[in-house]
Write a protein that holds these residues in place. Sequence first.
Motif, PDB file in Angstrom:
ATOM      1  N   GLN A 409       5.241 -11.424  -3.957  1.00  0.00           N
ATOM      2  CA  GLN A 409       3.886 -10.942  -4.449  1.00  0.00           C
ATOM      3  C   GLN A 409       3.101 -10.764  -3.271  1.00  0.00           C
ATOM      4  O   GLN A 409       3.094 -11.340  -2.297  1.00  0.00           O
ATOM      5  CB  GLN A 409       3.344 -12.354  -5.079  1.00  0.00           C
ATOM      6  N   THR A 410       2.524  -9.363  -3.368  1.00  0.00           N
ATOM      7  CA  THR A 410       1.477  -8.973  -2.427  1.00  0.00           C
ATOM      8  C   THR A 410      -0.101  -8.928  -2.871  1.00  0.00           C
ATOM      9  O   THR A 410      -0.085  -8.480  -3.947  1.00  0.00           O
ATOM     10  CB  THR A 410       1.748  -7.336  -1.919  1.00  0.00           C
ATOM     11  N   THR A 411      -0.869  -9.571  -2.220  1.00  0.00           N
ATOM     12  CA  THR A 411      -2.185  -9.618  -2.685  1.00  0.00           C
ATOM     13  C   THR A 411      -3.203  -8.553  -2.003  1.00  0.00           C
ATOM     14  O   THR A 411      -2.603  -7.937  -0.614  1.00  0.00           O
ATOM     15  CB  THR A 411      -2.933 -11.225  -2.194  1.00  0.00           C
ATOM     16  N   GLN A 412      -4.316  -8.063  -2.394  1.00  0.00           N
ATOM     17  CA  GLN A 412      -5.349  -7.169  -2.097  1.00  0.00           C
ATOM     18  C   GLN A 412      -4.525  -5.915  -1.570  1.00  0.00           C
ATOM     19  O   GLN A 412      -5.031  -5.293  -0.953  1.00  0.00           O
ATOM     20  CB  GLN A 412      -5.690  -7.531  -0.608  1.00  0.00           C
ATOM     21  N   THR A 413      -3.882  -5.623  -2.696  1.00  0.00           N
ATOM     22  CA  THR A 413      -3.182  -4.050  -2.592  1.00  0.00           C
ATOM     23  C   THR A 413      -4.206  -3.115  -3.503  1.00  0.00           C
ATOM     24  O   THR A 413      -4.955  -3.668  -4.187  1.00  0.00           O
ATOM     25  CB  THR A 413      -1.988  -4.060  -3.393  1.00  0.00           C
ATOM     26  N   PRO A 414      -4.112  -1.861  -3.238  1.00  0.00           N
ATOM     27  CA  PRO A 414      -4.873  -0.815  -4.068  1.00  0.00           C
ATOM     28  C   PRO A 414      -4.445  -1.097  -5.470  1.00  0.00           C
ATOM     29  O   PRO A 414      -3.478  -1.259  -5.681  1.00  0.00           O
ATOM     30  CB  PRO A 414      -4.610   0.428  -3.270  1.00  0.00           C
TER      31      PRO A 414
END
Length: 511
Positions: A409-414
């Motif tokens: 999981q990646t946070t703060q993406t566009p």
Amino acid sequence: MTPRTAQFAVLLATAFPTGAFGAQGSPFGSHTFLPTSGPYGRINSGDVNRDGNLDLVVLGQTILPSQVQSNQTLLGNGIGGFVAAAPQLAGPNEPWPVDWDADGGLDFVSAGGGTMAIALGTATGQFASGGTLAVPFSFAARESAGDLNGDGVTDLLHSGYLTAELYVTDGSTASTTAIPGVTGGHGLIADYDLDGDLDVLCTTWNSILALKQISPGSFQLGNSSPGASGPLFTSPGPIVIGKADGNATIDLIHLPPMSPVMGLLLGAASGAFTPTAYNLTASNPLLGVNPLPGAIADVTGDGLGDLLSFGGATIHVRSSVSPGVWGSAQPLNAPANVTNLAVADYNSDGLLDLAAGLAGSSFAALYLNLLGTPAGTSTFGTGTPGCNGTQGLSAMSIPKLGNARFGLQTTQTPSQSLGLLILCDVASIPGADPFGIGLLLHVAPQLSTTIVALDAPSDVFGLSTVALPIPNNAGLLGLTFNAETIWPWQPCSPSPFKLSSSKALSFTVTP
């Protein structure tokens, strides 16, 4: 690529299996005090000073439009620490976050008494005046923002209990378009049918109205969800949107003031919503004084949206049990009555944290997610921050053989974008720019014998989840992979080619 790695790569893109999920309870510990010069009423987050770290803005809250108020920025350091900047004047009423000047930074608009004030965020963490717009008078006014007509300039939806009108602006003047069928309520802008164009959603006295964008800046009344069940729409109330059931579409919660029944409305790709009476007063109440839903967000990292609510000086976390179903309430104590919640990854560890605005308080409250890093995984590096700050990367479970629920999981993406996930067997701990494009990578594809590249789609809330189910293949045991995601951005420029990279994560396949 070796044969055993190839087998792993083929199975990486498999979707998460459906079925029941185990409720995990609240992942938060006790709060951390964030001192302000207060008193303030609400809180929002964004990278105000554009240093690659998320900041918090505590907002003044007044009763009369003629009252003067202030806001204050708490500048973040990317690891959960904040330092207060000098307070400054805000608008005539409760401010709402927008990116008014389309620079990727956090601005605010505030409407009251027929005037909307615009406050533009600057690189110092302060706000400069962006002028005013004339708007209709409305009780309980709120704003929602987005580029509705695709001209690169922020448009506004101004709504309240007396009116709801759509403003398409070129940045200095505004033309007004009335929304058909809206006699009062709250409105939001988002891409509800996932076609790439922003749409409009409004509550009225007896229904949810979904307005579909059919051409740039042109809308028609689409699917609506009438309040056939009665208690769902006794009066227009707050709307909270999120992903409750784990699929790509937006779901929403509607809670009429003083109502015993909360409406959970599950979205579909058509833009329609299916209302469900979610009775919270019997075995599963919204506890507290005058309770309100605060957010739908995946704070437990299982791919499903959890329900965050608040009432009085208590926050309640209900983790997902199955798609669209929540477990029992886990309470969090707050130092004062809670006014709103801001959910984001404040320490850049790939897990969603929680900040609470407090009524009339000289403090804000920060709750960091304590789920931590699963066994067999570790994070490293900083990457190149994007428009929303440093992007955290986390594993959703232990990387063991046969774990069909493993993923990243990646946070703060566009929002609603397509990134690239890279897996390599060689890491670059300090980071390097091997392609000479101003992008810091902590994976080393040029030195690796194993390279896997996968699509990393993000949702409308800037959260990306990629399923990486690990087959029960003994040949994978003990192998170590290093992962990182890369993202394109508009309109800000995190690097010369408008690309950002997340922190990196290493995981070793365990028995």
